[in-house]
Design a protein around this motif. Structure first.
Motif, mmCIF file in Angstrom:
data_model
loop_
_atom_site.group_PDB
_atom_site.id
_atom_site.type_symbol
_atom_site.label_atom_id
_atom_site.label_comp_id
_atom_site.label_asym_id
_atom_site.label_seq_id
_atom_site.Cartn_x
_atom_site.Cartn_y
_atom_site.Cartn_z
ATOM 1 N N VAL A 68 11.554 9.455 -1.453
ATOM 2 C CA VAL A 68 11.258 9.495 0.108
ATOM 3 C C VAL A 68 9.706 9.241 0.383
ATOM 4 O O VAL A 68 9.394 8.536 1.371
ATOM 5 C CB VAL A 68 11.670 11.028 0.598
ATOM 6 N N PHE A 69 8.714 9.669 -0.352
ATOM 7 C CA PHE A 69 7.335 9.611 -0.001
ATOM 8 C C PHE A 69 7.122 7.998 -0.107
ATOM 9 O O PHE A 69 6.443 7.533 0.865
ATOM 10 C CB PHE A 69 6.439 10.100 -1.107
ATOM 11 N N ASN A 70 7.451 7.489 -1.251
ATOM 12 C CA ASN A 70 7.266 5.972 -1.404
ATOM 13 C C ASN A 70 7.958 5.110 -0.275
ATOM 14 O O ASN A 70 7.226 4.303 0.301
ATOM 15 C CB ASN A 70 7.879 5.293 -2.505
ATOM 16 N N LEU A 71 8.916 5.652 0.367
ATOM 17 C CA LEU A 71 9.692 4.680 1.445
ATOM 18 C C LEU A 71 8.884 4.789 2.739
ATOM 19 O O LEU A 71 8.774 4.091 3.535
ATOM 20 C CB LEU A 71 11.054 5.162 1.436
ATOM 21 N N TYR A 72 8.637 6.162 2.831
ATOM 22 C CA TYR A 72 7.781 6.534 4.177
ATOM 23 C C TYR A 72 6.698 5.726 4.188
ATOM 24 O O TYR A 72 6.175 5.410 5.317
ATOM 25 C CB TYR A 72 7.770 8.065 4.201
ATOM 26 N N LEU A 73 5.967 5.988 3.035
ATOM 27 C CA LEU A 73 4.575 5.304 3.045
ATOM 28 C C LEU A 73 4.629 3.754 3.255
ATOM 29 O O LEU A 73 3.868 3.220 4.021
ATOM 30 C CB LEU A 73 3.893 5.501 1.788
ATOM 31 N N LYS A 74 5.655 3.310 2.531
ATOM 32 C CA LYS A 74 6.196 1.651 2.650
ATOM 33 C C LYS A 74 6.381 1.535 4.186
ATOM 34 O O LYS A 74 5.935 0.579 4.924
ATOM 35 C CB LYS A 74 7.220 1.350 2.039
ATOM 36 N N SER A 75 7.281 2.137 4.928
ATOM 37 C CA SER A 75 7.422 2.195 6.420
ATOM 38 C C SER A 75 6.281 2.284 7.231
ATOM 39 O O SER A 75 6.121 1.633 8.370
ATOM 40 C CB SER A 75 8.409 3.018 6.916
ATOM 41 N N LEU A 76 5.092 2.979 6.868
ATOM 42 C CA LEU A 76 4.014 3.106 7.580
ATOM 43 C C LEU A 76 2.956 1.821 7.464
ATOM 44 O O LEU A 76 2.650 1.291 8.457
ATOM 45 C CB LEU A 76 3.210 4.286 7.202
ATOM 46 N N ASP A 77 2.927 1.361 6.053
ATOM 47 C CA ASP A 77 1.824 0.160 5.973
ATOM 48 C C ASP A 77 2.255 -0.454 5.005
ATOM 49 O O ASP A 77 1.607 -0.659 3.907
ATOM 50 C CB ASP A 77 0.635 0.843 5.810
ATOM 51 N N GLU A 78 3.618 -1.249 5.110
ATOM 52 C CA GLU A 78 4.162 -2.196 3.895
ATOM 53 C C GLU A 78 3.452 -3.178 3.514
ATOM 54 O O GLU A 78 3.103 -3.518 2.277
ATOM 55 C CB GLU A 78 5.391 -2.581 4.461
ATOM 56 N N ASN A 79 2.471 -3.672 4.466
ATOM 57 C CA ASN A 79 1.565 -4.756 4.103
ATOM 58 C C ASN A 79 0.067 -4.466 3.688
ATOM 59 O O ASN A 79 -0.620 -5.376 3.345
ATOM 60 C CB ASN A 79 1.440 -5.813 5.280
ATOM 61 N N HIS A 80 -0.146 -3.128 3.597
ATOM 62 C CA HIS A 80 -1.411 -2.542 2.951
ATOM 63 C C HIS A 80 -2.476 -3.163 3.770
ATOM 64 O O HIS A 80 -3.661 -3.678 3.301
ATOM 65 C CB HIS A 80 -1.530 -2.924 1.794
ATOM 66 N N SER A 81 -2.477 -3.209 5.341
ATOM 67 C CA SER A 81 -3.548 -3.731 5.952
ATOM 68 C C SER A 81 -4.290 -2.701 6.920
ATOM 69 O O SER A 81 -5.070 -3.196 7.658
ATOM 70 C CB SER A 81 -2.707 -4.922 6.813
ATOM 71 N N TYR A 82 -3.722 -1.498 6.803
ATOM 72 C CA TYR A 82 -4.324 -0.681 7.833
ATOM 73 C C TYR A 82 -5.015 0.731 7.147
ATOM 74 O O TYR A 82 -6.065 1.010 7.333
ATOM 75 C CB TYR A 82 -3.222 -0.165 8.717
ATOM 76 N N LEU A 83 -4.123 1.174 6.120
ATOM 77 C CA LEU A 83 -4.625 2.487 5.446
ATOM 78 C C LEU A 83 -5.769 1.783 4.331
ATOM 79 O O LEU A 83 -5.387 1.134 3.834
ATOM 80 C CB LEU A 83 -3.366 3.076 4.871
ATOM 81 N N LEU A 84 -6.734 2.842 4.111
ATOM 82 C CA LEU A 84 -7.561 2.825 3.133
ATOM 83 C C LEU A 84 -6.896 3.514 2.133
ATOM 84 O O LEU A 84 -6.229 4.453 1.830
ATOM 85 C CB LEU A 84 -9.017 3.254 3.547
ATOM 86 N N ALA A 85 -7.578 3.013 0.548
ATOM 87 C CA ALA A 85 -6.914 3.547 -0.618
ATOM 88 C C ALA A 85 -7.383 5.286 -0.411
ATOM 89 O O ALA A 85 -6.327 5.998 -1.019
ATOM 90 C CB ALA A 85 -7.970 3.198 -1.983
ATOM 91 N N GLY A 86 -8.305 5.666 -0.153
ATOM 92 C CA GLY A 86 -8.762 6.947 0.230
ATOM 93 C C GLY A 86 -7.903 7.793 0.927
ATOM 94 O O GLY A 86 -7.444 8.902 0.488
ATOM 95 N N ASP A 87 -7.131 7.019 1.948
ATOM 96 C CA ASP A 87 -6.270 7.590 2.973
ATOM 97 C C ASP A 87 -4.880 7.967 1.954
ATOM 98 O O ASP A 87 -4.366 9.166 1.938
ATOM 99 C CB ASP A 87 -5.632 6.849 4.112
ATOM 100 N N VAL A 88 -4.500 6.905 1.065
ATOM 101 C CA VAL A 88 -3.465 6.991 0.444
ATOM 102 C C VAL A 88 -3.568 8.050 -0.530
ATOM 103 O O VAL A 88 -2.627 8.802 -0.904
ATOM 104 C CB VAL A 88 -3.157 5.737 -0.088
ATOM 105 N N ALA A 89 -4.604 8.313 -1.261
ATOM 106 C CA ALA A 89 -4.849 9.188 -2.231
ATOM 107 C C ALA A 89 -4.824 10.623 -1.707
ATOM 108 O O ALA A 89 -4.247 11.701 -2.167
ATOM 109 C CB ALA A 89 -6.254 8.968 -2.806
ATOM 110 N N SER A 90 -5.284 10.681 -0.365
ATOM 111 C CA SER A 90 -4.977 12.009 0.105
ATOM 112 C C SER A 90 -3.654 12.267 0.627
ATOM 113 O O SER A 90 -3.324 13.616 0.556
ATOM 114 C CB SER A 90 -5.755 12.103 1.591
ATOM 115 N N PHE A 91 -2.619 11.461 0.409
ATOM 116 C CA PHE A 91 -1.368 11.754 0.672
ATOM 117 C C PHE A 91 -0.787 12.231 -0.278
ATOM 118 O O PHE A 91 0.438 12.801 -0.436
ATOM 119 C CB PHE A 91 -0.814 10.553 1.316
#
Length: 700
Positions: A68-91
């Motif tokens: 669920v986490f992986n699919l939800y993250l993908k639905s937010l920023d599939e193209n890796h164009s908005y979130l920073l690596a630090g944001d994803v690490a905090s998730f």
């Protein structure tokens, strides 16, 4: 209509679900989206119903949480164009907590993730707008990669700025090719970015909740789905086909509005120029309307532009499936209309083949869907419309014209009425089982054709492709298992399951009534709808059609990549398995003749110009789907686009001329049926070979 549901019902639901309710009130910063008043309860009810009623049983545990986490993250920023690596690490702290959140109705974590994404998304768009005030040097040798799905998340703000500098330049270059006024292009691009910002500002808690529930249901089963009250009403409209529009199912894929499927007989289907996998990048109203760039738009906003009154024109700017981003899009006009059952009707044609100095007539019946006018049938109307009744009439016509064989074309047929798949099979066999269904309680039901007559007993072939699914697979599998006809084409989709809808409002009312709630306590809560899988299809030989679909007796090339489309690409798809076979008697076998037919097919295509041209098209489609860098040098960018467009035109024309079509001129739109006609021609020739080799009904 949804019935009234009061506050007392909500209290009773909280008591019912293991006496656990998420009651911690999280404080959200100003401007952040927070969960709606009742979404916690809706979440818990939907989760309980799916975990209880779905055919595929999946434990609600950390493993599911990760999916669920992986699919939800993908639905937010599939193209890796908005979130920073630090944001994803905090998730990451939520990766194995979402199962507990789902059970308890705790939405604070997923809303927190969304709000972080929303902040970054708006930062990027504001940054892009600011960059439009700068001068651009289009003589530099920079490159930009638009598809970042397999790239890591960007680490720093400075790196993100650098990437977005290139993205703005890329977007601007695309406009420059159509209009050399840099000032006008900057103005138009600013409007696009501002439109995306405005859409983001209108995002609601329902949008976030729907996104999260999509990730949850898809992690359990690709055909399970939750629909919030608004989307439930739209789903109902789609099922009844009463909506006036273009008749297409759309999804958002990597910021592109993408065609997921076409309704047989719908306006988009009728154009023969729109196909599954095409990307809509612009929408205009009327013949003279100005295009709005919808790349990056919310899907519901794009759909709102496409829908409209019957008889009106919507223009679509389309990047055809397999086309590179750098190629010129096609402009396709679609006249909105209601989806009418008559438009789905099976149709016939006759094709004549020459072999060994003889003319062989093949009757082709194209079946776009398995349809049944159920209301007319229930009302006792003896002239009710159905696939089987229509095909019987077409078979009569073809018999009168003395065809030598029949080919059933099921390409693009995504299914429909199970009963029609069974009765259609009965036209070609005397009687017997057609499909087995294993239900949630493990009970196995065998559905059979009980009509002992055979309506057509001559040479038969069935043409399928990757978009042939569900009822199409049941029919073609039965024809193959009985040895009744040749199955030709490419591997089918692999959807071997059946779904039903649960009205969560009715469920909630029933549960509340059992616990003594007063329906009139408060304003009604609308829970929405849940689609669940309730059964699995099996062939009469005991093999499931799930996951593997139907494998043709002779494989024909197809530009639909199996790695991109089909049930086996769904991570949560049910596996293939087997049960006991049904009691049935084969009416023939192609085992001895298949090697001969395959050999003839391969030998013929060693010198077949059309076959070579079609294979070149397939290779080009597959190559264009790979991420590529785009030059940000204006001269190189234009040369590449012109070159790619010309190469595509040359490839298309080589095939068109080889199969008897007129070559297209630059700017003319190609019909998707041009490619499909090649497969139909090849399949007809294989059936012709069989007829000449062996004049018996079902093989040797």
């Amino acid at each position: 209509m949804f019935k009234k549901m009061g506050l007392g019902a909500v209290v009773c639901l909280s008591i019912l679900f293991n006496n656990v309710a998420f009651s911690t009130v999280k404080t959200y910063p100003t401007g952040d989206i927070q969960p709606g008043k009742n979404e916690s309860e809706i979440c818990r009810l939907a989760v309980k119903m799916l975990m209880t009623n779905n055919y595929k049983k999946v434990p609600l545990n950390d493993s599911l949480s990760v999916l669920v986490f992986n699919l939800y993250l993908k639905s937010l920023d599939e193209n890796h164009s908005y979130l920073l690596a630090g944001d994803v690490a905090s998730f990451e702290q939520y990766r194995t907590l979402l199962d507990d959140d789902l059970q308890n109705g705790n939405l604070s974590h997923v809303f927190g993730m969304f709000n972080t994404y929303k902040m970054r998304y708006e930062q990027r768009l504001k940054y892009a707008i600011a960059q439009l005030n700068a001068d651009f040097d289009f003589t530099k040798k920079d490159v930009y990669i638009s598809d970042r799905r397999k790239k890591p998340f960007i680490n720093t703000e400075a790196e993100m700025d650098a990437m977005w500098n290139k993205r703005v330049k890329y977007d601007l270059l695309g406009l420059q090719l159509g209009n050399s006024s840099i000032a006008k292009n900057k103005e138009n691009l600013k409007k696009k970015y501002q439109s995306l910002l405005n859409q983001s500002d209108k995002a609601s808690s329902q949008d976030v909740f729907q996104l999260f529930m999509n990730a949850f249901t898809a992690s359990v089963d690709p055909h399970a789905a939750y629909f919030n009250p608004f989307n439930a009403s739209q789903f109902s409209v789609g099922v009844t086909r009463a909506l006036e529009g273009i008749g297409a199912t759309l999804i958002l894929e990597n910021e592109y509005v993408t065609i997921k499927g076409l309704t047989a007989g719908g306006p988009a289907y009728k154009t023969k120029m729109i196909n599954t996998g095409d990307r809509i990048i612009g929408i205009a109203q009327g013949k003279d309307g100005q295009f709005q760039d919808v790349t990056g738009w919310r899907l519901d906003n794009a759909i709102a532009l496409i829908r409209g009154p019957k008889g009106t024109v919507v223009k679509l700017k389309v990047l055809a499936k397999g086309r590179s981003d750098s190629e010129e899009p096609q402009i396709i006009e679609v006249v909105r209309d209601k989806i009418i059952l008559d438009d789905q009707s099976a149709k016939e044609e006759i094709r004549t083949y020459k072999a060994n100095g003889k003319d062989v007539k093949i009757g082709v019946i194209v079946i776009p869907a398995f349809y049944l006018d159920y209301n007319a049938y229930e009302a006792g109307d003896h002239n009710y419309k159905s696939t089987t009744r229509d095909v019987k009439l077409l078979l009569d016509t073809l018999k009168q014209k003395k065809v030598d064989g029949i080919m059933i074309d099921l390409r693009g047929n995504g299914g429909g009425s199970l009963n029609e798949a069974i009765s259609l099979t009965g036209l070609f066999i005397s009687s017997g089982p057609v499909v087995q269904i294993r239900e949630v309680n493990e009970h196995i039901k065998v559905n059979s054709d009980i009509d002992t007559s055979t309506y057509y007993g001559g040479p038969l072939a069935v043409l399928v492709d990757r978009t042939s699914a569900s009822a199409s697979e049941i029919f073609s599998a039965a024809i193959q298992d009985y040895g009744r006809g040749l199955i030709l084409g490419s591997q089918t989709y692999g959807k071997g399951s059946v779904q039903t809808q649960i009205d969560l409002n009715k469920v909630a009312m029933k549960l509340a009534a059992q616990n003594g709630a007063d329906e009139e306590d408060e304003a009604p809560i609308q829970f929405g709808q849940l689609n669940v899988t309730i059964g699995k299809f099996y062939r009469i030989n005991g093999s499931s059609t799930q996951h593997k679909g139907v494998t043709p007796d002779i494989q024909l090339p197809s530009y639909i990549a199996p790695s991109k489309y089909g049930e086996d690409n769904e991570p949560s798809a049910m596996p293939w398995d087997t049960i006991g076979k049904s009691e049935y008697t084969k009416v023939g076998s192609f085992n001895r003749v298949l090697p001969v037919l395959t050999n003839l097919y391969r030998k013929r295509n060693q010198t077949n110009v059309a076959y070579e041209a079609y294979n070149n098209l397939v290779k080009a489609y597959q190559e264009n789907e790979k991420p590529k860098p785009f030059s940000l040098n204006e001269d190189e960018f234009k040369r590449t686009r012109d070159s790619n467009t010309q190469k595509a035109l040359d490839r298309d024309n080589k095939l068109r001329v080889a199969i008897g079509f007129t070559a297209l001129k630059k700017g003319e739109v190609k019909s998707q049926t041009d490619d499909l006609d090649f497969m139909k021609t090849e399949a007809g020739q294989i059936l012709t070979d069989f007829i000449l080799l062996n004049n018996t009904t079902t093989g040797i």
